[in-house]
Design an enzyme around this catalytic site. Structure first.
Site, PDB file in Angstrom:
ATOM      1  N   THR A  94      23.870  61.941   2.947  1.00 26.68           N
ATOM      2  CA  THR A  94      24.272  60.708   3.634  1.00 26.68           C
ATOM      3  C   THR A  94      23.444  60.424   4.884  1.00 26.68           C
ATOM      4  O   THR A  94      22.948  59.310   5.069  1.00 26.68           O
ATOM      5  CB  THR A  94      25.760  60.779   4.001  1.00 26.68           C
ATOM      6  N   ASN A 115      22.729  66.354   6.720  1.00 21.76           N
ATOM      7  CA  ASN A 115      23.875  65.953   7.544  1.00 21.76           C
ATOM      8  C   ASN A 115      24.044  66.932   8.698  1.00 21.76           C
ATOM      9  O   ASN A 115      24.244  66.548   9.849  1.00 21.76           O
ATOM     10  CB  ASN A 115      25.148  65.899   6.711  1.00 21.76           C
ATOM     11  N   LYS A 177      32.519  56.614   8.066  1.00 22.73           N
ATOM     12  CA  LYS A 177      31.805  57.795   8.565  1.00 22.73           C
ATOM     13  C   LYS A 177      31.019  57.419   9.820  1.00 22.73           C
ATOM     14  O   LYS A 177      30.326  56.399   9.842  1.00 22.73           O
ATOM     15  CB  LYS A 177      30.816  58.323   7.518  1.00 22.73           C
ATOM     16  N   ASP A 178      31.064  58.279  10.827  1.00 22.84           N
ATOM     17  CA  ASP A 178      30.312  57.987  12.053  1.00 22.84           C
ATOM     18  C   ASP A 178      28.819  57.865  11.785  1.00 22.84           C
ATOM     19  O   ASP A 178      28.157  56.951  12.275  1.00 22.84           O
ATOM     20  CB  ASP A 178      30.594  59.045  13.137  1.00 22.84           C
ATOM     21  N   ARG A 179      28.251  58.777  10.992  1.00 22.87           N
ATOM     22  CA  ARG A 179      26.809  58.737  10.748  1.00 22.87           C
ATOM     23  C   ARG A 179      26.402  57.485   9.965  1.00 22.87           C
ATOM     24  O   ARG A 179      25.273  57.020  10.074  1.00 22.87           O
ATOM     25  CB  ARG A 179      26.335  60.004  10.031  1.00 22.87           C
ATOM     26  N   ASP A 321      31.995  57.588  -1.597  1.00 18.48           N
ATOM     27  CA  ASP A 321      31.522  58.972  -1.565  1.00 18.48           C
ATOM     28  C   ASP A 321      32.689  59.948  -1.609  1.00 18.48           C
ATOM     29  O   ASP A 321      32.677  60.922  -2.370  1.00 18.48           O
ATOM     30  CB  ASP A 321      30.695  59.201  -0.303  1.00 18.48           C
ATOM     31  N   HIS A 325      33.292  62.601  -4.624  1.00 15.79           N
ATOM     32  CA  HIS A 325      33.370  64.040  -4.399  1.00 15.79           C
ATOM     33  C   HIS A 325      34.679  64.622  -4.934  1.00 15.79           C
ATOM     34  O   HIS A 325      34.689  65.724  -5.495  1.00 15.79           O
ATOM     35  CB  HIS A 325      33.268  64.343  -2.902  1.00 15.79           C
ATOM     36  N   HIS A 369      22.403  57.605  -1.587  1.00 14.46           N
ATOM     37  CA  HIS A 369      22.090  58.589  -2.627  1.00 14.46           C
ATOM     38  C   HIS A 369      22.983  58.261  -3.807  1.00 14.46           C
ATOM     39  O   HIS A 369      23.876  57.407  -3.708  1.00 14.46           O
ATOM     40  CB  HIS A 369      22.348  60.033  -2.154  1.00 14.46           C
ATOM     41  N   HIS A 502      25.757  65.823  -4.654  1.00 13.36           N
ATOM     42  CA  HIS A 502      24.406  65.249  -4.650  1.00 13.36           C
ATOM     43  C   HIS A 502      23.525  66.095  -3.744  1.00 13.36           C
ATOM     44  O   HIS A 502      23.983  67.041  -3.116  1.00 13.36           O
ATOM     45  CB  HIS A 502      24.464  63.813  -4.141  1.00 13.36           C
TER      46      HIS A 502
END
Length: 562
Positions: A94, A115, A177-179, A321, A325, A369, A502
């Site tokens: 990610t 990550n 997600k923060d990222r 995601d 998962h 991804h 992934h």
């Protein structure tokens, strides 16, 4: 005499004709034609970048018959579909994915190599967006807001927009997600917001951006918008019509704590206390709906696309995601998540039509991804696949090095397919790091689940131009990466036996959708192979701004009008 007079008259007439022609040529075009020219060459008022976390390309085709006309299919039919778009580096995670989309380059340059990764200078693992110099905004005393893009070493297309417009063009990043919010928004963003699922389920940020949440965010949080999604998650349509996915409650799926199986329906209100409170929404289709609600609030609250300077909204849909998962890429849950996401996209596009105006905005949609089919499912179909055990692998290598060099302390860390050597120990024992790299390469190639191995020395001394070696090298950052990189066999993963993951350089992880739509975009499609790093240069070319400062991709000319 008469002839002389006649010639003079003819000369005057000729001169007048020439003069009239010149006047006609220099007369401005009609107002309508001028407006059309301006419209065709002007910049969009707003760019919306959409990254769908863990989206395989075949989700566009598998579920096509059930999509409506206002979401994915609107982009496909009226925009440009790059059907053969791939990530061109390893690892496909990610953090690196979002960074690569927006910087136009790979981890080799932008530095987001995973990550989380082992920092060999401070001797501990670091997170791609964590920054302890800043504090959380919107939640008291928690680490969740201590984020910034400081580990991303290059500029993004969003940074270049801020520079080009003298900071007049706004940039906002949004994701659960923060990222997924921080990295696309870039270094110079006006704001980035992400979801904090404990307590009330609010959207938060970092003091990197602001010391207080804007009024529109406070209003959104105060309305308890997340609360309405703590309901029963059932399929959007009759579950028996979901013929594009495996049976419900298969052995290849994980489930939520407190629920015996992975079968619809899911009573989220009753399950939330055992599954992180409002964080349970992350792993449901409703996480994307909540993200859409917040994105619409941002468009309105920030007045995006309302002036002559282009603004940029970077939205990442993270729940796809989490669902992938937990339940796997062939589950009823993933199908329902994409059918509901299609409806959310339709809502978002309708808002853009109303708030910015159709024809005044540009959208691109891609993924950070893709993902592999659950290996146990593939094994049951007699397709090669497997599971890799990290702990015995590490113990085997330590024993090998102890036998060979008299020390089991020569490895500091193994993560993301990389081995970090202990150079202090190597120096103490007066050993050769290159010799140890080569010894590990030979030993790793005897492992029955490892297909390829490359050393730091090889990457520093050679340039690989194709195949897995080239993708590994593009993901290899000289300062941050390890000393030995290894590649597992196809469809072999270090993961649980349920759900998907992934990270590899194989097609199931690299092949992602890429759709363009709106202002300045042609209608059409291509099967030409496109690199993910081509997106940022394409948007830069559309906006007529500088490319991100380390971009290695190229504009996709066939996508752009004129």
């Amino acid at each position: 005499m008469k002839q002389s007079i006649l010639l003079g008259v003819l000369s005057l007439l000729f001169i007048q004709c020439i003069s009239v022609k010149q006047k006609v040529k220099s007369t401005p075009k009609k107002t309508t034609e001028t407006s059309e020219q301006t419209s065709a060459t002007s910049k969009p008022k707003l760019v919306v970048g959409i990254v769908v976390d863990q989206m395989r390309y075949d989700y566009l085709t598998r579920f096509e018959s059930k999509y409506g006309n206002g979401g994915f299919m609107r982009m496909i039919k009226e925009g440009y579909n790059c059907k053969n778009t791939h990530y061109n580096y390893i690892p496909t995670y990610t953090g690196p994915g979002h960074a690569s989309v927006y910087t136009g380059t790979t981890p080799e340059n932008h530095g987001i190599i995973a990550n989380d990764w082992y920092d060999k200078f401070i001797k501990k693992s670091v997170y791609c967006a964590f920054d302890d110099r800043y504090a959380s905004v919107g939640v008291e005393g928690e680490w969740a807001g201590k984020m910034s893009p400081h580990r991303m070493l290059t500029t993004t297309v969003t940074d270049q927009l801020r520079l080009d417009t003298q900071q007049r063009g706004k940039v906002i990043g949004i994701a659960i997600k923060d990222r997924g919010a921080v990295l696309p928004a870039g270094h110079a963003a006006n704001g980035a917001y992400w979801f904090y699922g404990k307590d009330k389920g609010n959207w938060i940020t970092s003091t990197y951006y602001t010391n207080e949440l804007p009024t529109w965010v406070q209003k959104f949080n105060a309305a308890d918008e997340a609360e309405k999604y703590l309901t029963t998650w059932n399929t959007l349509y009759d579950i028996n019509s979901y013929t594009e996915s495996d049976k419900d409650a298969s052995s290849y799926e994980g489930s939520f704590k407190g629920k015996a199986n992975a079968a619809f329906p899911y009573d989220l209100a009753n399950l939330k206390d055992e599954n992180g409170g409002f964080d349970i929404l992350k792993a449901t289709a409703y996480g994307n709906s909540l993200t859409t609600d917040f994105a619409i609030a941002a468009i309105q609250g920030e007045s995006l696309g309302k002036d002559n300077d282009t603004d940029f909204l970077a939205v990442s849909f993270s729940s796809t995601d989490y669902v992938g998962h937990r339940f796997g890429v062939n589950s009823k849950e993933i199908e329902d998540t994409y059918l509901r996401l299609d409806k959310d996209l339709e809502r978002l596009f309708a808002t853009l039509d109303a708030e910015v105006g159709q024809g005044n905005y540009t959208i691109f949609l891609t993924a950070d991804h893709a993902a592999v089919h659950v290996p146990s499912y593939l094994q049951d179909l007699k397709i090669p696949a497997g599971y890799f055990e990290n702990r015995p692998f590490k113990k085997h290598l330590e024993d090998f090095l102890n036998t060979t060099y008299g020390s089991d302390q020569l490895i500091e860390n193994i993560s993301s397919g990389q081995i970090f050597l202990n150079h202090t120990e190597i120096k103490r024992l007066n050993l050769s790091a290159t010799a140890i790299e080569n010894a590990l390469q030979r030993e790793l190639l005897t492992h029955n689940q490892i297909s390829k191995v490359y050393t730091r020395t090889a990457f520093l001394n050679s340039e690989f131009t194709h195949g897995i070696a080239a993708t590994l090298q593009r993901g290899f950052n000289q300062k941050r990466s390890g000393d030995v990189c290894f590649v597992l066999d196809i469809a072999t993963i270090p993961y649980s036996r349920t759900g998907s993951t992934h990270g590899s350089g194989f097609n199931y992880d690299t092949h992602v959708p890429l759709l363009f739509y709106g202002h300045g975009i042609q209608q059409g499609e291509t099967l030409q192979r496109i690199k993910i790093t081509d997106i940022a240069p394409t948007i830069s070319a559309l906006l007529e701004i500088s490319f991100p400062n380390a971009a290695t991709g190229n504009p996709i000319e066939m996508v752009l009008k004129n």
